[in-house]
Write a protein that holds these residues in place. Structure first.
Motif, PDB file in Angstrom:
ATOM      1  N   PRO A  24       0.801  -1.231   0.000  1.00 12.56           N
ATOM      2  CA  PRO A  24       0.000   0.000   0.000  1.00 12.56           C
ATOM      3  C   PRO A  24       0.833   1.280   0.000  1.00 12.56           C
ATOM      4  CG  PRO A  24      -0.885  -1.545   1.581  1.00 12.56           C
ATOM      5  CD  PRO A  24       0.360  -2.168   1.033  1.00 12.56           C
ATOM      6  N   ALA A  25       1.871   1.316   0.829  1.00 10.68           N
ATOM      7  CA  ALA A  25       2.602   2.567   1.010  1.00 10.68           C
ATOM      8  C   ALA A  25       3.408   2.952  -0.230  1.00 10.68           C
ATOM      9  CB  ALA A  25       3.516   2.461   2.224  1.00 10.68           C
ATOM     10  N   ALA A  71      -3.658   6.420  -0.581  1.00 11.02           N
ATOM     11  CA  ALA A  71      -3.842   6.428   0.873  1.00 11.02           C
ATOM     12  C   ALA A  71      -5.293   6.086   1.114  1.00 11.02           C
ATOM     13  CB  ALA A  71      -3.515   7.781   1.461  1.00 11.02           C
ATOM     14  N   MET A  72      -5.536   5.420   2.222  1.00  7.10           N
ATOM     15  CA  MET A  72      -6.887   4.942   2.460  1.00  7.10           C
ATOM     16  C   MET A  72      -7.476   5.653   3.675  1.00  7.10           C
ATOM     17  SD  MET A  72      -8.437   1.470   1.797  1.00  7.10           S
ATOM     18  CE  MET A  72      -9.770   0.630   2.588  1.00  7.10           C
ATOM     19  N   LEU A  83      -8.694   5.673  13.533  1.00  8.73           N
ATOM     20  CA  LEU A  83      -7.659   6.520  14.143  1.00  8.73           C
ATOM     21  C   LEU A  83      -7.045   5.754  15.304  1.00  8.73           C
ATOM     22  CD1 LEU A  83      -9.573   9.909  14.209  1.00  8.73           C
ATOM     23  CD2 LEU A  83      -7.707   9.261  12.686  1.00  8.73           C
ATOM     24  N   PHE A  84      -5.743   5.947  15.542  1.00  5.77           N
ATOM     25  CA  PHE A  84      -5.086   5.232  16.632  1.00  5.77           C
ATOM     26  C   PHE A  84      -5.551   5.827  17.967  1.00  5.77           C
ATOM     27  CE2 PHE A  84      -2.057   4.990  13.039  1.00  5.77           C
ATOM     28  CZ  PHE A  84      -2.227   3.639  12.796  1.00  5.77           C
ATOM     29  N   PHE A  87       1.720   9.883  11.728  1.00  2.31           N
ATOM     30  CA  PHE A  87       2.100   8.474  11.873  1.00  2.31           C
ATOM     31  C   PHE A  87       2.941   7.944  10.711  1.00  2.31           C
ATOM     32  CE2 PHE A  87       1.489   3.882  11.691  1.00  2.31           C
ATOM     33  CZ  PHE A  87       1.727   3.516  13.000  1.00  2.31           C
ATOM     34  N   SER A  88       2.480   8.183   9.470  1.00  2.00           N
ATOM     35  CA  SER A  88       3.211   7.556   8.368  1.00  2.00           C
ATOM     36  C   SER A  88       4.590   8.182   8.185  1.00  2.00           C
ATOM     37  CB  SER A  88       2.407   7.583   7.074  1.00  2.00           C
ATOM     38  OG  SER A  88       2.065   8.898   6.775  1.00  2.00           O
ATOM     39  N   ARG A 115       6.390   9.176  10.732  1.00  3.23           N
ATOM     40  CA  ARG A 115       7.155   8.543  11.804  1.00  3.23           C
ATOM     41  C   ARG A 115       7.651   7.171  11.344  1.00  3.23           C
ATOM     42  NH1 ARG A 115       4.168   6.773  17.266  1.00  3.23           N
ATOM     43  NH2 ARG A 115       5.804   5.530  18.206  1.00  3.23           N
ATOM     44  N   MET A 116       6.789   6.433  10.619  1.00  2.00           N
ATOM     45  CA  MET A 116       7.187   5.124  10.123  1.00  2.00           C
ATOM     46  C   MET A 116       8.334   5.219   9.125  1.00  2.00           C
ATOM     47  SD  MET A 116       5.368   3.017  11.769  1.00  2.00           S
ATOM     48  CE  MET A 116       5.322   4.163  13.130  1.00  2.00           C
ATOM     49  N   ARG A 117       8.418   6.376   8.447  1.00  5.05           N
ATOM     50  CA  ARG A 117       9.503   6.557   7.477  1.00  5.05           C
ATOM     51  C   ARG A 117      10.746   7.134   8.117  1.00  5.05           C
ATOM     52  NH1 ARG A 117       6.126   9.005   2.391  1.00  5.05           N
ATOM     53  NH2 ARG A 117       4.579   7.349   2.409  1.00  5.05           N
ATOM     54  N   ARG A 130      -4.731  12.596   8.022  1.00  2.00           N
ATOM     55  CA  ARG A 130      -3.767  11.501   8.140  1.00  2.00           C
ATOM     56  C   ARG A 130      -3.534  10.846   6.782  1.00  2.00           C
ATOM     57  NH1 ARG A 130      -4.899   6.245  11.812  1.00  2.00           N
ATOM     58  NH2 ARG A 130      -6.368   5.824  10.129  1.00  2.00           N
TER      59      ARG A 130
END
Lengths: 294, 328
Positions: free
Chosen positions: B74-75, B80-81, B88-89, B100-101, B103-105, B148
Motif C-alpha cells: 500500500p505505502a 492512501a486509504m 484513528l489510533f 504516523f506515516s 514517523r514510520m519513514r 492523516r
C-alpha cells in the motif's frame, strides 16, 4: 440517572456482600498482621507491646556487613531475581500466545478452545505437577537420557532439577496463563482496521507491533504482570520443591518463623514483603496508569 | 499534490470458489471524484481494497499513472486509504495520528509534527491537535482521518464508506467538505458507498456494481437519465421498471402521470400516499409491473387528490421511455 444520592439501599445491597468478605477476610487479618508485627515474643508466648524488635532482628547485621549482603537482603535479591526472570519469560511467551490467539486465529470458538487449553496446567494439583518434573528433569530423567543417547552430552546435566533453572521453569509453566488471558483480552479489543491503517501508512510488522499493538495491549500486560509478580514474590512451595529446599525465598522466611511459632517476626516479614510488592506495583503503575486505561 | 489516473484491467478477486469481483475494467481519469456504488456484497469494497493493496488481486492488473502497482505494498502505490469509522489510533493524539506515516519513514519529530500541523490546519482541526480521537465528534474524527491520509501526498485517495458512521445531518455537511477538498487538492478520489444520493451528490464518475460486475459507469446524469439495466434503474432510485412487449423500459417516477379517467398505459390501484413536501409520492400496485411509484407535484395532487384503494390510469409520454438492455 434521576437520583443524585449514591448512598441508596440498592447501592449498599450491591456493594455490601463483597465489602463484608473483603473486610472480614482481608482488611481485618491484614490489620492483625501489622499489629502483631510490633509485638514482643518469648520462646513460648506472645507479648502485646509496641516494639520494633522483630524488624530490627530481621535486618540484624545488615549495616555492619555492607557492602556485603546480609541474609534477608540476599534472600530478597534472590526472590526479586526469580520474579524478574519469571516475569520476563511469562511476558514474552504469554504475549506471543496472546498475539497468536488474537490475530492469527480467526474463529472465536477456536480462540476460546485454545485459551482453555492453556489452563491445562491447572487441572492437576500443584504438588503432583511439581513431582512430575522429577522423572523428566532428574539425573536419570527423560531429558538427560535422551540427550546422552543422542550424543549431545556425556554426563547428565546437574542443573536441570533442584536449581534456579528448575524453579524458573516451574513458575513459567504455571503462570504464563496469567499473562495470556489479560493480554489476549486487551488485544481482542484492538480494531483490526488499526493494523491495516498502520500497514497503509507504510509501517512494517515490527513497527506496527511497537507503535500500535504494544501500546494498546499495555493494560493487559500490566494486569498480567501484577498477577505474576505478586504470586512469585510470595511463593515458597515451588521454590522449595523445585530448588531441592536449597534456595531461600521471602515466603520461606515467613514460613520458617511460623513453624517456630515466632509470630511477630513472621508478621514483620509479611509486612516487609507486602511493602516490596506494593513498591513494584506502584512503580509499574507509574509506567501505565491502568485506572485510566481501563 | 497532483492526481493520477487509475486503470483496472480485468481485475478479479476470488475467495475460494466464490468470485467477489469478476474481471472488471475501469478507467478513472486523473483528478476525478469516482464513486463505487452498489448494494452490500456487490464487490465494491473488495475492489477498493485491491486498489489500496490490502487485498491481493487474483487476476488482472491495477495501473496508477504509468506504473503497474498490482504487486506493490500500500505505502508504495501512491494511494492512501481513509477507513470506515476512520481507524484513528486511539492511543495517539491528533497530531501524532496525522504524523504516523512520516514517523514510520523515520522523519525527525519536529519536521513531521510541523507537517502534520499544516494538514490539521488544512482541515481546520489545528485547535484540537493535542486531543485524543475519543475526545472528538464523528465529523472531527473524519477530518483528522482525512489529514492523516493526505500527509503522504497521495495521488489517489481511497475512501471506504467514509460517511456511514455519521448521523444524517452531519453526513450531508461532511460530504460537502469532502467534495470541496477534492476540488481544492485536485487529486483522484475513489469513494465506496451504498447510498445513491451520496454518489449522485459527490461523483464525477459513478460506477454501479452488482454481483462482482460493473453494471454501468458514467456521470451521475448519464446513470440517472440513461440507466443501462433494470438493476441500475432500480438501484439508482426514482425510476419505475416496467415490462412491455418491446422489452423492459424505465420511466422516471416524476414523469408518471396518474388520472382517474379510463385508458392510459396501465391500470393500477393506489397502495399508499406519502406527503414529501414539494411532491407527493404515490405507491401503486399493478398486475403488469408489480409495483410502481409516481411523484406528483403538490399542486397537481391537490387538484385531484388520491386515496389508497383508488383505481387509476397510469400513463407516460413517449419521450420519457428509456429502453433497458434485457440482460440482468
Amino acid at each position: 440517572m434521576k437520583t443524585k444520592d449514591p448512598f441508596t439501599l440498592p447501592a449498599w445491597a450491591q456493594v455490601g456482600p463483597f465489602a463484608f468478605v473483603f473486610g472480614l477476610f482481608f482488611i481485618i487479618p491484614l490489620a492483625f498482621v501489622v499489629m502483631v508485627s510490633f509485638w514482643d515474643y518469648t520462646e513460648y508466648s506472645l507479648v502485646p507491646d509496641f516494639t520494633l524488635r522483630s524488624y530490627v532482628e530481621t535486618f540484624e547485621g545488615c549495616y555492619d556487613q555492607l557492602p556485603g549482603l546480609c541474609t534477608i537482603l540476599k534472600t530478597y535479591v534472590s526472590t526479586v531475581k526469580f520474579c524478574f526472570l519469571v516475569w520476563l519469560f511469562t511476558l514474552l511467551i504469554g504475549f506471543t500466545i496472546a498475539y497468536f490467539l488474537a490475530f492469527h486465529v480467526q474463529s472465536v470458538t477456536m480462540q476460546m478452545t485454545l485459551a482453555l487449553i492453556s489452563t491445562i496446567p491447572f487441572w492437576t494439583s500443584n504438588v503432583i505437577r511439581m513431582i512430575s518434573w522429577i522423572p523428566l528433569l532428574g539425573r536419570n530423567g527423560l531429558v538427560n537420557q535422551g540427550l546422552i543417547k543422542l550424543g549431545v552430552i556425556k554426563e547428565p546435566l546437574e542443573w536441570l532439577l533442584y536449581s534456579d533453572f528448575a524453579v524458573v521453569l516451574a513458575f513459567v509453566h504455571l503462570f504464563t496463563f496469567f499473562m495470556v488471558i489479560p493480554i489476549f483480552n486487551s488485544m481482542a479489543r484492538i480494531d483490526k482496521r488499526l493494523i491495516e491503517a498502520a500497514y497503509d501508512a507504510g509501517a512494517t510488522g515490527w513497527q506496527t507491533l511497537w507503535t500500535v499493538i504494544i501500546p494498546l495491549a499495555k493494560p493487559g500486560i500490566v494486569i498480567g504482570s501484577i498477577f505474576v509478580i505478586t504470586i512469585v514474590m510470595g511463593d515458597f512451595v515451588t521454590v522449595g520443591v523445585m530448588g531441592g529446599q536449597q534456595i531461600a525465598s521471602a515466603g520461606k522466611i515467613i514460613e520458617t518463623r511460623l513453624g517456630a511459632l515466632q509470630f511477630p517476626p513472621a508478621a514483620a516479614n509479611a509486612v516487609i514483603l507486602l511493602a516490596v510488592v506494593l513498591l513494584i506495583i506502584t512503580a509499574m503503575n507509574r509506567v501505565v496508569d491502568i485506572r485510566k486505561e481501563l | 499534490m497532483k492526481g493520477s489516473a487509475l486503470e483496472l484491467v480485468s481485475v478479479t478477486k476470488r475467495y475460494g470458489i466464490t468470485t467477489a469481483v469478476d474481471r472488471i475494467d475501469l478507467k478513472v481519469p486523473a483528478g476525478t471524484y469516482c464513486c463505487l456504488l452498489g448494494p452490500s456484497g456487490c464487490g465494491k469494497t473488495s475492489t477498493l481494497r485491491m486498489i489500496a493493496g490490502h487485498e491481493a488481486v487474483s487476476e488482472g492488473d491495477i495501473i496508477i499513472g504509468a506504473a503497474n502497482v498490482t504487486d506493490l505494498p500500500p505505502a508504495r502505490r501512491g494511494t492512501a486509504m481513509m477507513f470506515q469509522s476512520y481507524a484513528l489510533f486511539p492511543h495517539l493524539n491528533c497530531i501524532d495520528n496525522v504524523a504516523f506515516s512520516l514517523r514510520m519513514r523515520g522523519v525527525a519529530k519536529d519536521v513531521r509534527r510541523a507537517k502534520a500541523m499544516e494538514l490539521l490546519k488544512l482541515v481546520a482541526m489545528d485547535p484540537y491537535a493535542e486531543r485524543l480521537p475519543a475526545q472528538l465528534s464523528g465529523g472531527q474524527q473524519q477530518r483528522v482521518a482525512l489529514a492523516r491520509a493526505l500527509i503522504t501526498e497521495p495521488q489517489i485517495l481511497l475512501l471506504d464508506e467514509p460517511l456511514s458512521a455519521l448521523d444524517p445531518f452531519l453526513r450531508i455537511k461532511m460530504r460537502a467538505e469532502l467534495k470541496a477538498m477534492q476540488k481544492q487538492l485536485g487529486i483522484t478520489f475513489v469513494h465506496v458507498t451504498h447510498g445513491q444520493d451520496e454518489a449522485m451528490a459527490l461523483a464525477d464518475l459513478v460506477v454501479v456494481m452488482n454481483q462482482g460486475l460493473i453494471e454501468q459507469a458514467g456521470s451521475p446524469r448519464e446513470v440517472f437519465n440513461r440507466p443501462r439495466t433494470a438493476f441500475v434503474a432500480r438501484f439508482i432510485g426514482g425510476h419505475n421498471v416496467i415490462e412491455t412487449s418491446a422489452g423492459p423500459i424505465a420511466v422516471r417516477a416524476d414523469r408518471i402521470r396518474l388520472s382517474r379517467s379510463e385508458g392510459g398505459h396501465l391500470r393500477a390501484r393506489v397502495r399508499d400516499v406519502e406527503y414529501q413536501g414539494t411532491y407527493v409520492q404515490v405507491g401503486l400496485e399493478s398486475p403488469a409491473a408489480r409495483e410502481l411509484t409516481a411523484q406528483v407535484g403538490e399542486a397537481a395532487f391537490d387538484a385531484a387528490p388520491l386515496n389508497p384503494g383508488d383505481e387509476v390510469a397510469v400513463s407516460w409520454g413517449e419521450a420519457d421511455i428509456h429502453r433497458l438492455s434485457p440482460a440482468a
